[in-house]
Write an enzyme that holds these catalytic residues in place. Structure first.
Site, PDB file in Angstrom:
ATOM      1  N   THR B 136       0.823  -1.208   0.000  1.00  7.59           N
ATOM      2  CA  THR B 136       0.000   0.000   0.000  1.00  7.59           C
ATOM      3  C   THR B 136       0.862   1.265   0.000  1.00  7.59           C
ATOM      4  O   THR B 136       1.895   1.329   0.671  1.00  7.59           O
ATOM      5  CB  THR B 136      -0.906  -0.001   1.249  1.00  7.59           C
ATOM      6  N   GLU B 137       0.422   2.250  -0.749  1.00 10.58           N
ATOM      7  CA  GLU B 137       1.129   3.532  -0.792  1.00 10.58           C
ATOM      8  C   GLU B 137       0.190   4.631  -0.319  1.00 10.58           C
ATOM      9  O   GLU B 137      -1.037   4.421  -0.260  1.00 10.58           O
ATOM     10  CB  GLU B 137       1.614   3.797  -2.218  1.00 10.58           C
ATOM     11  N   ALA B 246      -3.278 -14.023   4.015  1.00  7.15           N
ATOM     12  CA  ALA B 246      -3.503 -13.177   5.198  1.00  7.15           C
ATOM     13  C   ALA B 246      -4.998 -13.008   5.446  1.00  7.15           C
ATOM     14  O   ALA B 246      -5.461 -13.060   6.591  1.00  7.15           O
ATOM     15  CB  ALA B 246      -2.829 -11.830   5.001  1.00  7.15           C
ATOM     16  N   ARG B 247      -5.745 -12.816   4.380  1.00  7.93           N
ATOM     17  CA  ARG B 247      -7.206 -12.650   4.535  1.00  7.93           C
ATOM     18  C   ARG B 247      -7.827 -13.921   5.110  1.00  7.93           C
ATOM     19  O   ARG B 247      -8.765 -13.853   5.901  1.00  7.93           O
ATOM     20  CB  ARG B 247      -7.835 -12.325   3.171  1.00  7.93           C
ATOM     21  N   ARG B 272     -24.577  -8.997  36.222  1.00  2.57           N
ATOM     22  CA  ARG B 272     -25.078  -7.626  36.411  1.00  2.57           C
ATOM     23  C   ARG B 272     -26.562  -7.668  36.806  1.00  2.57           C
ATOM     24  O   ARG B 272     -27.397  -8.175  36.035  1.00  2.57           O
ATOM     25  CB  ARG B 272     -24.898  -6.845  35.106  1.00  2.57           C
ATOM     26  N   ASP B 340     -22.839  -2.560  24.253  1.00  3.81           N
ATOM     27  CA  ASP B 340     -24.187  -2.177  24.665  1.00  3.81           C
ATOM     28  C   ASP B 340     -24.609  -2.984  25.897  1.00  3.81           C
ATOM     29  O   ASP B 340     -25.135  -2.432  26.870  1.00  3.81           O
ATOM     30  CB  ASP B 340     -25.136  -2.440  23.480  1.00  3.81           C
ATOM     31  N   GLU B 367      -6.251  -5.240   4.316  1.00  2.00           N
ATOM     32  CA  GLU B 367      -6.286  -6.516   3.579  1.00  2.00           C
ATOM     33  C   GLU B 367      -7.515  -6.619   2.678  1.00  2.00           C
ATOM     34  O   GLU B 367      -8.178  -7.645   2.612  1.00  2.00           O
ATOM     35  CB  GLU B 367      -6.276  -7.704   4.545  1.00  2.00           C
TER      36      GLU B 367
END
Lengths: 248, 391
Positions: B136-137, B246-247, B272, B340, B367
């Site tokens: 990537t650039e 990688a993906r 809770r 949430d 990616e």
């Protein structure tokens, strides 16, 4: 160079919820692991080999379901993995278990045996001393430290008034407490070696069982906690902590 | 609180014994070493060096590559399970492993010369050398084919000029696999950290992937020997092959983030008390937890099926796009829903929720962005590519 053996047992995960079905423990859906104290025994065995050479054999007793704990030991780096079993066996008592293990240890020409101080399921602490008795060997239990010498080991054993540093000549059975070493972890290469490793299966002649388990019952349920509200209850809480819980 | 992984459809029974052993090895390490220390690492904005070494010692870096190069030769499902457990700790940690294994080691193993493989891979597998990947650039993200970085043949060496951006591990890397145009054709080059004309300043100010090093790579007449070009690949196929791996790992990793958020939300909802009862006893909360379980389970089945196809060599890139896109998307939604359920407590670093949520915003984009993966699938459906046009 010593022939070192380590006894490892497959037990329900210590976090597993144990259920009773009818009058028997139902272990059909629990996760199984190596008994935690046995991990320290395994580490001690590996340390012994690294110090004095020799070979380490991990031994378990049980059906093929127990191969997993042997593979776990192989992934750590033991040389051989051996399972003691005969398909004619079912639930064995301590006498039978120790006799079977002794048979295997003799066949392997073992000179020193490491094991956990107790198994996480039965908690009986009988296997180490029982094996030593049958072998006619020295037995040291619950060690919390170890150093390796040419002809034996020096172990640290907890006593009521402190610790006893004790020299032990081999052959011996050494049962291990936790905390004196950090059990090493496997790595991917070890796991791949374990995948390819063959489990050696040994049978044994064992005596007839003299006991039978009549039933299992769950432990009594814990009493529910007490709730106190408001500042006026402080003396009651303090009294309860002092007199009932004995914590202050 | 002991971690209990959600496995509603018994995925574990579909895995081999050694795959589970590897998963458990990493799971235990993440529980013992990563989770107790990750918040501090994020606050300090650093990737703990010892984690990289530990990954090397465990043998999970480049673990699908052949054993003769010091790797493990394990299945892609095992690699996926490792990514899942690492990302349960933190996406930055999984990113480290993804970049090292899939983006730096993989191209050397797939497209490098035998000398390059023998020289770099064993030291990268052990974690002694850290790798990064420069594609990537600043002005070319989704369309790397238009990259500006150039290589020129100077007879006995190449000169690289240009810049790369958003490079995980860049500043700490010993080895960078850099994609640059040589005579207009994209080629892969191996740049070492001390090569003249190469620098890798760290990018700071991130609100995401804080426990991960992100850098620029700058090449100013960067001189590298001729034997550093990857000989066996030309064009975008090279970097895209790496990105597919990688993906694939991300599609598993996102399940780990989702599991962490689900686990925390479930425990919180059960403990809770509001209106005299645990909030887990209310239908609205149960509906949220049920939705989380549903999405995680679907994501697990997607990842496992893809993993088996990857191991069998029967996958297509669009299947990886779907898994990456879907699983990151569901993980991000689960992080938001978990926040949430945690109420105000959800914003505290006592819980892992906001960290995973912020991390996943990056994972959604890097990616191949969520939208680009949709376009890849759109092209597969219609046969019409929608990336470029003449206006």
């Amino acid at each position: 160079m010593p022939e070192i053996a380590v006894l490892v047992k497959r037990v329900p995960d210590t976090n597993a919820k144990i259920a009773i079905s009818g009058d028997r423990v139902d272990l059909s859906s629990v996760k199984w692991v190596m008994s935690p104290y046995d991990e320290f025994a395994l580490e001690a065995a590996m340390m012994h080999k690294e110090s004095n050479g020799g070979t380490v054999t991990a031994i378990t007793l049980g059906t093929p379901d127990c191969d997993k704990v042997l593979k776990d030991a192989k992934a750590i780096g033991v040389d051989r993995i051996v399972r003691v079993w005969d398909d004619s066996w079912s639930d064995l008592d301590s006498n039978q278990v120790q006799s079977a293990l002794v048979s295997a240890l003799k066949e392997l020409s073992t000179e020193v045996v490491y094991c956990g101080k107790s198994a996480a399921d039965t908690g009986a602490s009988s296997t180490g001393p029982g094996v030593a008795e049958r072998m006619g060997w020295a037995s040291v239990s619950n060690i919390i430290g170890i150093e390796f010498e040419d002809a034996g080991v020096e172990v640290l054993i907890p006593r009521n008034i402190g610790n006893a540093r004790t020299g032990v000549s081999l052959p011996a059975v050494i049962s291990c407490d936790k905390g004196f070493c950090k059990p090493r972890k496997p790595n991917v290469k070890g796991i791949m070696m374990a995948k390819r490793a063959q489990v050696e299966v040994l049978g044994a002649d064992i005596p007839t069982s003299s006991i039978n388990i009549v039933s299992h019952t769950p432990p009594p349920q814990k009493a529910s906690g007490q709730k106190f509200e408001g500042a006026g209850n402080v003396p009651t809480v303090v009294a309860a902590l002092r007199n009932d819980a004995n914590v202050i | 609180m002991v971690y209990e992984a959600l496995d509603f459809y018994d995925i574990e029974s579909e895995c081999t014994e050694e795959e589970i052993m590897v998963r458990d090895m990493v799971r235990d390490w993440v529980d013992e070493e990563v989770i107790p220390n990750i918040e501090a690492a994020c606050r300090e904005g650093r990737f703990p060096e010892e984690w990289g070494k530990a990954l090397g010692e465990m043998g999970v870096l480049g673990m699908t590559i052949d054993e003769k190069y010091g790797c493990a030769g394990m299945s892609y499902v095992a690699y996926g399970l490792v990514c899942q457990e690492l990302e349960r700790g933190d996406s930055g940690l999984r990113s480290f492993a993804s970049v090292q294994g899939s983006l730096a080691m993989f191209p050397i193993s797939a497209f490098g010369s035998e000398e390059q493989k023998m020289h770099y891979l064993p030291k990268m597998a052990s974690g002694e050398w850290i790798g990064c990947f420069g594609l990537t650039e600043p002005d070319y993200g989704s369309n790397p084919g238009d990259m500006i970085t150039k290589a020129s043949d100077q007879g006995d060496h190449y000169l690289l000029n240009g810049a790369k951006m958003w490079i995980t591990n860049g500043t700490v890397a010993d080895v960078a696999v850099v994609w640059a145009k040589l005579d207009g054709v994209i080629r892969g080059f191996i740049v070492e950290k001390n090569d003249p004309g190469f620098s890798a300043p760290e990018m700071t100010g991130k609100h995401s992937l804080k426990a991960s090093v992100t850098s620029e790579l700058v090449f100013q007449d960067c001189k590298i020997p001729k034997d550093r070009m990857l000989p066996s690949v030309k064009g975008l196929k090279g970097p895209f092959s790496c990105l597919n791996n990688a993906r694939f790992g991300i599609s598993w990793g996102a399940i780990g983030s989702a599991q962490a958020c689900f686990h925390s939300a479930k425990e919180y909802a059960l403990s809770r008390i509001q209106f005299d009862h645990p909030i887990a006893s209310y239908q609205l909360v149960q509906n949220k937890l049920s939705w989380m379980l549903r999405e995680i389970t679907k994501g697990q089945l997607l990842a496992l099926n893809l993993g088996r196809k990857k191991d069998a060599g029967t996958w297509i890139p669009e299947q990886i796009s779907l898994a990456k896109m879907n699983n990151v998307d569901m993980a991000l939604e689960i992080a938001r829903m978990a926040r949430d359920i945690h109420g105000a407590n959800g914003i505290l670093d006592e819980y892992p929720i906001m960290r995973h949520m912020a991390n996943l915003e990056s994972v959604k984009t890097y990616e191949g962005t969520h939208d680009i993966h949709n376009l890849i699938i759109g092209r597969w459906i219609t046969g019409i590519q929608s990336f470029t046009r003449t206006l």
